[in-house]
Design a protein around this motif. Structure first.
Motif, short mmCIF file in Angstrom:
data_model
loop_
_atom_site.label_atom_id
_atom_site.label_comp_id
_atom_site.label_asym_id
_atom_site.label_seq_id
_atom_site.Cartn_x
_atom_site.Cartn_y
_atom_site.Cartn_z
N UNK A 20 -6.12 -38.18 -46.20
CA UNK A 20 -5.34 -37.80 -47.31
C UNK A 20 -5.42 -36.27 -47.52
N UNK A 21 -6.69 -35.63 -47.10
CA UNK A 21 -6.94 -34.17 -47.63
C UNK A 21 -5.96 -33.11 -46.98
N UNK A 22 -5.54 -33.53 -45.73
CA UNK A 22 -4.66 -32.58 -45.10
C UNK A 22 -5.06 -31.57 -44.38
N UNK A 23 -6.61 -31.70 -43.88
CA UNK A 23 -7.48 -30.82 -43.43
C UNK A 23 -8.94 -30.96 -43.83
N UNK A 24 -9.85 -30.57 -43.06
CA UNK A 24 -11.25 -30.64 -43.47
C UNK A 24 -12.08 -29.04 -43.00
N UNK A 25 -12.15 -28.32 -44.12
CA UNK A 25 -12.45 -26.98 -43.65
C UNK A 25 -14.03 -27.30 -43.52
N UNK A 26 -14.98 -28.23 -44.10
CA UNK A 26 -16.13 -28.31 -43.45
C UNK A 26 -16.34 -28.50 -42.12
N UNK A 27 -15.38 -28.97 -41.49
CA UNK A 27 -15.59 -29.13 -40.01
C UNK A 27 -15.01 -27.93 -39.00
N UNK A 28 -14.62 -27.13 -39.80
CA UNK A 28 -13.76 -25.81 -38.83
C UNK A 28 -15.11 -25.20 -38.15
N UNK A 29 -16.31 -25.21 -38.62
CA UNK A 29 -17.26 -24.54 -37.75
C UNK A 29 -17.73 -25.08 -36.44
N UNK A 30 -17.73 -26.70 -36.62
CA UNK A 30 -18.07 -27.51 -35.66
C UNK A 30 -17.26 -27.45 -34.62
N UNK A 31 -15.79 -27.61 -34.67
CA UNK A 31 -14.86 -27.41 -33.74
C UNK A 31 -15.06 -25.92 -33.12
N UNK A 32 -15.17 -24.79 -33.96
CA UNK A 32 -15.22 -23.66 -33.34
C UNK A 32 -16.54 -23.55 -32.44
N UNK A 33 -17.51 -24.05 -32.75
CA UNK A 33 -18.84 -24.22 -31.85
C UNK A 33 -18.53 -24.80 -30.80
N UNK A 34 -17.88 -26.12 -30.76
CA UNK A 34 -17.66 -26.91 -29.75
C UNK A 34 -16.76 -26.27 -28.83
N UNK A 35 -15.79 -25.50 -28.97
CA UNK A 35 -15.00 -24.70 -28.13
C UNK A 35 -15.85 -23.69 -27.41
N UNK A 36 -16.51 -22.98 -28.35
CA UNK A 36 -17.42 -21.72 -27.75
C UNK A 36 -18.57 -22.26 -26.65
N UNK A 37 -19.03 -23.61 -26.97
CA UNK A 37 -20.15 -23.87 -26.17
C UNK A 37 -19.62 -24.47 -24.74
N UNK A 58 -9.12 -28.23 -36.45
CA UNK A 58 -8.86 -27.54 -34.82
C UNK A 58 -9.21 -26.35 -35.01
N UNK A 59 -9.57 -25.84 -33.56
CA UNK A 59 -9.94 -24.58 -33.15
C UNK A 59 -8.76 -24.10 -31.96
N UNK A 60 -8.06 -23.02 -31.98
CA UNK A 60 -6.99 -22.46 -31.12
C UNK A 60 -5.67 -22.96 -31.43
N UNK A 61 -5.28 -23.92 -32.23
CA UNK A 61 -3.96 -24.34 -32.69
C UNK A 61 -4.07 -24.86 -33.99
N UNK A 62 -2.80 -25.32 -34.25
CA UNK A 62 -2.60 -25.92 -36.08
C UNK A 62 -2.70 -27.29 -35.60
N UNK A 63 -3.55 -27.90 -36.56
CA UNK A 63 -3.57 -29.25 -36.37
C UNK A 63 -2.43 -30.16 -37.02
N UNK A 64 -2.26 -31.14 -36.40
CA UNK A 64 -1.05 -32.12 -36.54
C UNK A 64 -1.54 -33.48 -36.62
N UNK A 65 -0.16 -34.23 -36.49
CA UNK A 65 -0.21 -35.78 -36.39
C UNK A 65 0.71 -36.23 -35.29
N UNK A 66 0.16 -36.94 -34.68
CA UNK A 66 0.96 -37.82 -33.36
C UNK A 66 0.88 -39.28 -33.40
N UNK A 67 1.68 -39.88 -32.90
CA UNK A 67 1.67 -41.42 -32.87
C UNK A 67 0.61 -41.79 -31.87
N UNK A 68 -0.03 -42.93 -32.11
CA UNK A 68 -1.23 -43.37 -31.35
C UNK A 68 -0.67 -43.58 -29.71
#
Length: 394
Positions: A20-37, A58-68
């Motif tokens: 419901x939040x439409x984004x999780x800023x607390x997680x941006x550092x973790x996805x950035x680190x994942x891409x870097x590592x 997300x890192x490197x693109x804008x987050x979105x929603x898709x069908x499962x």
């Protein structure tokens, strides 16, 4: 068709409130680190419910929603393990996926680690990918797994912080309102019963005596409910746990509401042959609130109320649904309906906005969750998940 596992995953995701939040800023550092590592351009936290994949960071693109059905991560979700694919075009699981074919993207390299909650429910993945083939060294794969655990840690911390954020003032208000809403009519009822027992001229003594005895018994049960609920609201709650015959508890709730059900010409169908661990008194309060709401709003909308209650076991507990044929609740109002003193657009329907707030508090006290969605009957469906703590620890 949605499976019990799908529904368990959806219910668990709802408890985190991340979608419901439409984004999780607390997680941006973790996805950035994942891409870097992992030496890639893109990384994402995917939360996957029974219908949609939600990219919440997300890192490197804008987050979105898709069908499962379009999700690459949904394909491997059931395995709950680290996945590494050097070139998705050469993997039968992904070769025809729109994120690989160019319809939505041109993913080649793909790796993911599952997001597993403390209860053992897989709710999504931490995923890294690129548009050129690639590989990961063992230490990179291990790092991705570690970061996935940290993603869940962040979600857990935010959930617990939100739950513990309820103030003592709110608890006091809750207890006071419950007292006003329930104790006053209870006192009046018991006073009238005492007058009837002491001074009523009885024409058919056996019949009247049975009726008065039944009324006094119902009043005593109500008093027990109120006492337990007030104690729970004021102190944070001490459950009286035991094996509860849920069908019998629901039937007792219906019996207590016999007059209101008859007055609205309602039909209540019960199909919940379950034995669950819980507090029988609090669960009776919960179902009495849910049934009362369903009957009240369907009747106010001009329908002949129909309420169907069903339950079934899942891999980690039990799922119970209460369906009605009333007006339903708009999707953007559903979560708000569980807040204290929130009544939504109920018009002239009486009430103080305590019923669903009470139900959520009782569900949470049992370690469970509760939510609202559309019903196959055309009105509202309340779903309740009660966990099997032994199964979750197995």
């Amino acid at each position: 068709m949605r499976t019990a596992t799908d529904l368990t995953r959806r219910d668990t995701i709802a408890a985190y409130g991340t979608v419901r939040t439409g984004g999780e800023p607390d997680l941006h550092g973790l996805v950035h680190l994942a891409a870097s590592l992992c030496g890639v351009t893109r990384a994402v936290v995917n939360i996957i419910d029974d219908r949609w994949q939600h990219q919440i960071a997300a890192e490197g693109f804008d987050p979105a929603i898709c069908a499962i059905e379009d999700s690459m991560c949904a394909v491997v979700l059931a395995d709950a393990r680290h996945v590494l694919v050097s070139d998705a075009r050469e993997d039968a699981r992904f070769a025809d996926n729109p994120f690989v074919t160019g319809e939505r993207d041109t993913v080649r390299f793909y790796a993911s680690s599952p997001l597993v909650t403390p209860d053992g429910v897989v709710i999504g993945t931490l995923c890294v990918f690129d548009d050129v083939p690639g590989d990961l060294r063992p230490e990179q794969s291990h790092s991705l797994d570690v970061l996935a655990h940290h993603v869940v840690d962040v979600l857990e911390l935010r959930r617990l912080t939100r739950e513990l954020g309820r103030s003592n003032e709110e608890l006091s208000q809750f207890a006071g309102q419950i007292s006003h809403d329930l104790r006053n009519p209870l006192t009046a009822l018991m006073g009238q019963l005492e007058l009837a027992v002491d001074g009523l001229a009885i024409d058919d003594e056996p019949l009247v005596s049975r009726a008065l005895t039944k009324a006094e018994s119902a009043a005593a049960r109500m008093d027990d409910m109120v006492s337990v609920l007030l104690k729970y609201a004021r102190t944070g709650g001490q459950l009286r746990l035991g094996d509860v015959d849920l069908g019998a508890v629901i039937a007792a709730s219906v019996d207590d509401m016999a007059a209101a059900i008859a007055e609205s010409d309602a039909t209540v169908v019960i199909n919940a042959p379950l034995t669950v661990p819980g507090d029988a008194t609090l669960l009776r309060v919960l179902f009495q609130n849910l049934i009362a709401n369903a009957v009240k709003f369907a009747h106010a909308a001009g329908s002949r109320p129909l309420v169907e209650i069903a339950g079934e076991p899942t891999t980690t507990g039990w799922r119970i649904t209460v369906d009605d044929n009333g007006p339903g609740v708009p999707e953007d109002n559903r979560e708000r309906m569980f807040e204290l003193m929130e009544r939504g657009n109920t018009g002239d329907v009486p009430g103080m906005g305590l019923g669903l707030a009470t139900c959520r508090r009782i569900a949470q006290a049992h370690g469970g969750r509760i939510g609202l969605e559309s019903s196959p009957l055309g009105g509202a469906r309340i779903w309740l998940f009660l966990p099997d703590h032994q199964a979750l620890r197995a």
